[in-house]
Enzyme design. Structure first.
Site, short mmCIF file in Angstrom:
data_model
loop_
_atom_site.label_atom_id
_atom_site.label_comp_id
_atom_site.label_asym_id
_atom_site.label_seq_id
_atom_site.Cartn_x
_atom_site.Cartn_y
_atom_site.Cartn_z
N TYR A 104 0.81 -1.21 0.00
CA TYR A 104 0.00 0.00 0.00
C TYR A 104 0.85 1.27 0.00
CZ TYR A 104 -3.96 -3.06 1.19
OH TYR A 104 -4.92 -4.03 1.18
N LYS A 159 5.05 -14.05 4.48
CA LYS A 159 5.20 -14.92 3.31
C LYS A 159 6.67 -14.95 2.92
CE LYS A 159 3.21 -17.53 0.14
NZ LYS A 159 2.56 -18.82 0.48
N ASP A 169 -1.00 -17.81 4.26
CA ASP A 169 -2.07 -18.68 3.77
C ASP A 169 -2.43 -19.74 4.80
OD1 ASP A 169 0.60 -19.14 3.00
OD2 ASP A 169 0.06 -20.68 1.56
N ASP A 212 -4.66 -6.26 6.31
CA ASP A 212 -5.96 -5.89 5.74
C ASP A 212 -6.84 -7.13 5.59
OD1 ASP A 212 -7.97 -4.42 4.61
OD2 ASP A 212 -6.87 -3.86 2.80
N ASP A 257 -9.98 -8.53 8.48
CA ASP A 257 -11.35 -8.70 8.01
C ASP A 257 -11.82 -10.14 8.20
OD1 ASP A 257 -11.38 -6.06 7.29
OD2 ASP A 257 -12.06 -6.40 5.24
#
Length: 373
Positions: free
Chosen positions: A163, A210, A243, A267, A271
């Site tokens: 971002y 990751k 993941d 993000d 959520d």
């Protein structure tokens, strides 16, 4: 959750342990802002936002007044045109209001997709250097979901990563976006997460990454987390690939405590975690900067289909307001509003449609006020 009655179990939406008295979001290290007291008014910036934002903001203001919260609101509306200084509809005056007051509450904001200017939320976070997003996800007594033992906090690095806003078209049909990870920002958010865990009786911090694929970028992030973890030997530290984290969250969310991660993963994971307890309409959120600067927010959408219909649920913004009060050390009035909100939801008589009821925004607001003690 195995502590006390339903409401006492919840205690603070951020702090674990009903007996532990502390602010919902600890002031940033070296905080210099003046905190409020019950007999001293403090000015807070209020962004009503877009869509249902003004309606739920009105509900929050009404409940705060009924609870006698010592808050004076300074309302800010975003601009109608792009401000060349910010490349966004967020104006310099909007930013200056938050910088002056050092505390604020924000309703949902909408940014048109693919129009070439900065996201409103991204502008606020970047320009105000709100480096940590803190989102508590805790099962709410009386509101049934697939899980009844969720009690975790996500801490998201808020200023860089994917971002960073650095992307360009290399040749027609090929776009390159840059992911920026720095040791400074990674260490800063890791220190916040561990300090938060230490101050709130949390036992474990999980770094989500990751690094098996992005060996340099995410490798740097987890290396910074490891260095900070060494300063907190009493807190268990673990690392988990993003993941796998998603799978583990929906398999057994009770295994998580505090989670810290770069921007994009935060993000997504925050959520997902909100979905475990009933959705973004029930989830508070706070953005923390240096020297006690904080902007709390509802992170759900603007719900244009509900505008003007008296159907919007103000819970997320209201509980974010509770976070704001606790950040200001106004714990008594914060707990009063929080308990009234949770009692209303648990009672189930006057709740909005998304919570399984038939009440409108106004009746839900009145019910909460009726539960104030």
């Amino acid at each position: 959750i195995m502590r006390g009655s339903a409401l006492k179990q919840l205690g603070s939406l951020i702090a674990r342990g009903a007996a532990k008295e502390s602010t919902a979001i600890p002031a940033a290290q070296g905080a210099v802002r003046a905190y409020a007291s019950a007999d001293k008014q403090i000015t807070a910036t209020l962004f009503p936002g877009d869509g249902i934002g003004p309606e739920i903001s009105e509900a929050v203001v009404t409940i705060f007044e009924a609870a006698k919260a010592p808050i004076q609101w300074e309302e800010q509306r975003i601009g109608k045109e792009v401000d060349p200084e910010t490349n966004s509809f967020i104006t310099r005056a909007n930013l200056d209001s938050v910088l002056k007051n050092r505390i604020g509450l924000k309703g949902p904001m909408a940014t048109p997709i693919g129009k070439g200017f900065r996201s409103l939320n991204l502008t606020l976070r970047k320009e105000l250097q709100l480096y940590a997003n803190v989102r508590p996800c805790l099962s709410i007594p009386g509101y049934k979901t697939r899980y009844d033992d969720v009690d975790l906090v996500t801490v998201r690095e808020n200023t860089e990563g994917e971002y960073s806003g650095l992307e360009h078209e290399v040749v027609p049909g090929v776009v390159e976006a840059l992911k920026v990870i720095t040791a400074t920002a990674s260490t800063r958010v890791a220190e916040f997460a561990f300090k938060y865990a230490s101050e709130h009786g949390r036992k474990k911090v999980t770094s989500v990454h990751k690094a098996n694929i992005m060996k340099l970028a995410d490798g740097l992030f987890i290396r910074c987390c490891r260095e900070v973890a060494e300063k907190y030997p009493d807190i268990v530290y673990e690392e988990m690939i993003v993941d796998n984290t998603c799978m583990q969250l929906v398999s057994d969310p009770s295994q998580f405590d505090v989670m810290v991660m770069p921007n994009l993963y935060g993000d997504i994971i925050s959520d997902l975690s909100a979905g475990l307890i009933g959705g973004l309409g029930l989830t508070p959120s706070g953005n923390i900067g240096a020297n006690g600067l904080a902007l709390m927010e509802a992170v759900h959408g603007t719900a244009p289909n509900l505008v003007g219909k008296n159907l919007a649920n103000p819970t997320a913004l209201l509980l974010s307001g509770v976070m704001m009060l606790k950040h200001l050390n106004l714990n008594e009035v914060a707990n009063k509003i929080e308990d009234a909100t949770l009692s209303t939801i648990a009672e189930g008589k006057y709740v909005t449609q998304d919570l399984g009821g038939n009440a409108g925004t106004s009746d839900f607001t009145k019910a909460i006020i009726g539960h104030l003690r």
